[in-house]
Design a protein around this motif. Sequence first.
Motif, PDB file in Angstrom:
ATOM      1  N   SER A 140      44.849  55.437  38.745  1.00 50.89           N
ATOM      2  CA  SER A 140      45.943  55.242  37.806  1.00 50.89           C
ATOM      3  C   SER A 140      45.622  54.033  36.948  1.00 50.89           C
ATOM      4  O   SER A 140      44.957  53.098  37.391  1.00 50.89           O
ATOM      5  N   ILE A 141      46.120  54.039  35.722  1.00 46.33           N
ATOM      6  CA  ILE A 141      45.947  52.898  34.826  1.00 46.33           C
ATOM      7  C   ILE A 141      47.295  52.217  34.677  1.00 46.33           C
ATOM      8  O   ILE A 141      48.314  52.869  34.420  1.00 46.33           O
ATOM      9  N   VAL A 142      47.296  50.903  34.893  1.00 50.51           N
ATOM     10  CA  VAL A 142      48.513  50.106  34.709  1.00 50.51           C
ATOM     11  C   VAL A 142      48.195  48.941  33.788  1.00 50.51           C
ATOM     12  O   VAL A 142      47.056  48.479  33.727  1.00 50.51           O
ATOM     13  N   ASN A 143      49.201  48.458  33.073  1.00 51.42           N
ATOM     14  CA  ASN A 143      48.961  47.311  32.202  1.00 51.42           C
ATOM     15  C   ASN A 143      49.093  46.015  33.005  1.00 51.42           C
ATOM     16  O   ASN A 143      49.581  46.017  34.139  1.00 51.42           O
ATOM     17  N   VAL A 144      48.652  44.930  32.421  1.00 51.32           N
ATOM     18  CA  VAL A 144      48.626  43.642  33.111  1.00 51.32           C
ATOM     19  C   VAL A 144      50.025  43.238  33.562  1.00 51.32           C
ATOM     20  O   VAL A 144      50.219  42.782  34.691  1.00 51.32           O
ATOM     21  N   HIS A 145      51.018  43.407  32.698  1.00 48.68           N
ATOM     22  CA  HIS A 145      52.384  43.014  33.053  1.00 48.68           C
ATOM     23  C   HIS A 145      52.859  43.782  34.291  1.00 48.68           C
ATOM     24  O   HIS A 145      53.410  43.192  35.220  1.00 48.68           O
ATOM     25  N   GLU A 146      52.638  45.087  34.317  1.00 50.74           N
ATOM     26  CA  GLU A 146      53.034  45.893  35.465  1.00 50.74           C
ATOM     27  C   GLU A 146      52.274  45.460  36.718  1.00 50.74           C
ATOM     28  O   GLU A 146      52.849  45.374  37.811  1.00 50.74           O
ATOM     29  N   ALA A 147      50.987  45.143  36.575  1.00 47.87           N
ATOM     30  CA  ALA A 147      50.180  44.707  37.714  1.00 47.87           C
ATOM     31  C   ALA A 147      50.716  43.398  38.287  1.00 47.87           C
ATOM     32  O   ALA A 147      50.812  43.237  39.509  1.00 47.87           O
ATOM     33  N   LYS A 148      51.086  42.463  37.413  1.00 47.09           N
ATOM     34  CA  LYS A 148      51.629  41.186  37.874  1.00 47.09           C
ATOM     35  C   LYS A 148      52.990  41.382  38.547  1.00 47.09           C
ATOM     36  O   LYS A 148      53.287  40.759  39.563  1.00 47.09           O
ATOM     37  N   THR A 149      53.791  42.258  37.992  1.00 45.62           N
ATOM     38  CA  THR A 149      55.142  42.477  38.511  1.00 45.62           C
ATOM     39  C   THR A 149      55.147  43.239  39.830  1.00 45.62           C
ATOM     40  O   THR A 149      55.968  42.973  40.707  1.00 45.62           O
ATOM     41  N   HIS A 150      54.220  44.177  40.001  1.00 46.38           N
ATOM     42  CA  HIS A 150      54.234  45.071  41.164  1.00 46.38           C
ATOM     43  C   HIS A 150      52.951  44.993  41.994  1.00 46.38           C
ATOM     44  O   HIS A 150      52.526  46.000  42.561  1.00 46.38           O
ATOM     45  N   CYS A 184      40.172  46.637  32.001  1.00 51.21           N
ATOM     46  CA  CYS A 184      39.445  45.372  32.177  1.00 51.21           C
ATOM     47  C   CYS A 184      39.180  45.036  33.643  1.00 51.21           C
ATOM     48  O   CYS A 184      38.395  44.133  33.918  1.00 51.21           O
ATOM     49  N   ALA A 185      39.840  45.733  34.574  1.00 48.73           N
ATOM     50  CA  ALA A 185      39.609  45.451  35.993  1.00 48.73           C
ATOM     51  C   ALA A 185      39.940  46.690  36.809  1.00 48.73           C
ATOM     52  O   ALA A 185      40.629  47.600  36.328  1.00 48.73           O
ATOM     53  N   ARG A 186      39.439  46.692  38.046  1.00 44.87           N
ATOM     54  CA  ARG A 186      39.677  47.827  38.918  1.00 44.87           C
ATOM     55  C   ARG A 186      40.026  47.314  40.310  1.00 44.87           C
ATOM     56  O   ARG A 186      39.313  46.469  40.853  1.00 44.87           O
ATOM     57  N   LEU A 187      41.110  47.796  40.885  1.00 49.78           N
ATOM     58  CA  LEU A 187      41.481  47.478  42.265  1.00 49.78           C
ATOM     59  C   LEU A 187      41.000  48.619  43.141  1.00 49.78           C
ATOM     60  O   LEU A 187      41.365  49.782  42.921  1.00 49.78           O
ATOM     61  N   VAL A 188      40.192  48.297  44.118  1.00 45.81           N
ATOM     62  CA  VAL A 188      39.670  49.292  45.055  1.00 45.81           C
ATOM     63  C   VAL A 188      39.783  48.706  46.460  1.00 45.81           C
ATOM     64  O   VAL A 188      39.830  47.486  46.628  1.00 45.81           O
ATOM     65  N   PRO A 189      39.801  49.541  47.491  1.00 49.31           N
ATOM     66  CA  PRO A 189      39.865  49.013  48.852  1.00 49.31           C
ATOM     67  C   PRO A 189      38.660  48.127  49.154  1.00 49.31           C
ATOM     68  O   PRO A 189      37.537  48.398  48.702  1.00 49.31           O
ATOM     69  N   TYR A 190      38.900  47.075  49.919  1.00 57.66           N
ATOM     70  CA  TYR A 190      37.835  46.161  50.313  1.00 57.66           C
ATOM     71  C   TYR A 190      36.986  46.822  51.396  1.00 57.66           C
ATOM     72  O   TYR A 190      37.503  47.410  52.335  1.00 57.66           O
ATOM     73  N   GLU A 191      35.675  46.722  51.240  1.00 56.61           N
ATOM     74  CA  GLU A 191      34.743  47.238  52.235  1.00 56.61           C
ATOM     75  C   GLU A 191      33.848  46.111  52.704  1.00 56.61           C
ATOM     76  O   GLU A 191      33.216  45.439  51.888  1.00 56.61           O
ATOM     77  N   GLU A 192      33.840  45.900  53.997  1.00 58.47           N
ATOM     78  CA  GLU A 192      32.982  44.862  54.577  1.00 58.47           C
ATOM     79  C   GLU A 192      31.529  45.265  54.367  1.00 58.47           C
ATOM     80  O   GLU A 192      31.125  46.370  54.703  1.00 58.47           O
ATOM     81  N   ARG A 193      30.749  44.379  53.791  1.00 55.46           N
ATOM     82  CA  ARG A 193      29.322  44.664  53.573  1.00 55.46           C
ATOM     83  C   ARG A 193      28.492  43.870  54.557  1.00 55.46           C
ATOM     84  O   ARG A 193      28.628  42.661  54.658  1.00 55.46           O
ATOM     85  N   ARG A 194      27.661  44.589  55.251  1.00 55.75           N
ATOM     86  CA  ARG A 194      26.751  43.929  56.176  1.00 55.75           C
ATOM     87  C   ARG A 194      25.354  43.987  55.584  1.00 55.75           C
ATOM     88  O   ARG A 194      24.980  44.997  54.997  1.00 55.75           O
ATOM     89  N   PRO A 195      24.600  42.925  55.749  1.00 58.65           N
ATOM     90  CA  PRO A 195      23.233  42.981  55.234  1.00 58.65           C
ATOM     91  C   PRO A 195      22.443  44.065  55.965  1.00 58.65           C
ATOM     92  O   PRO A 195      22.603  44.250  57.168  1.00 58.65           O
TER      93      PRO A 195
END
Length: 80
Positions: free
Chosen positions: A5-15, A38-49
């Motif tokens: 989904s695409i959200v604007n900065v104001h909506e991202a800050k508010t919610h 300008c940015a993407r929120l994705v689930p964090y994945e632990e990276r192991r070397p």
Amino acid sequence: MKSSSIVNVHEAKTHLSKLLSRVEAGEEIVIARAGKPCARLVPYEERRPSRRIGLFRGIEVPPEFFDPLPDDELAAWEGG
């Protein structure tokens, strides 16, 4: 396939908390400024070397490897 989904900065800050819950559920959120992504929120994945197990297995270093170098070879290494 991930939904996004695409959200604007104001909506991202508010919610932000709600958006993070959606991301944790597997959704990808794209944040846009003036309609331009300008940015993407994705689930964090632990990276192991990555490890290359057994890379040097079977290689033996002979004891003479640790002997001092002859003077002429030592001088060459030292730039002499």
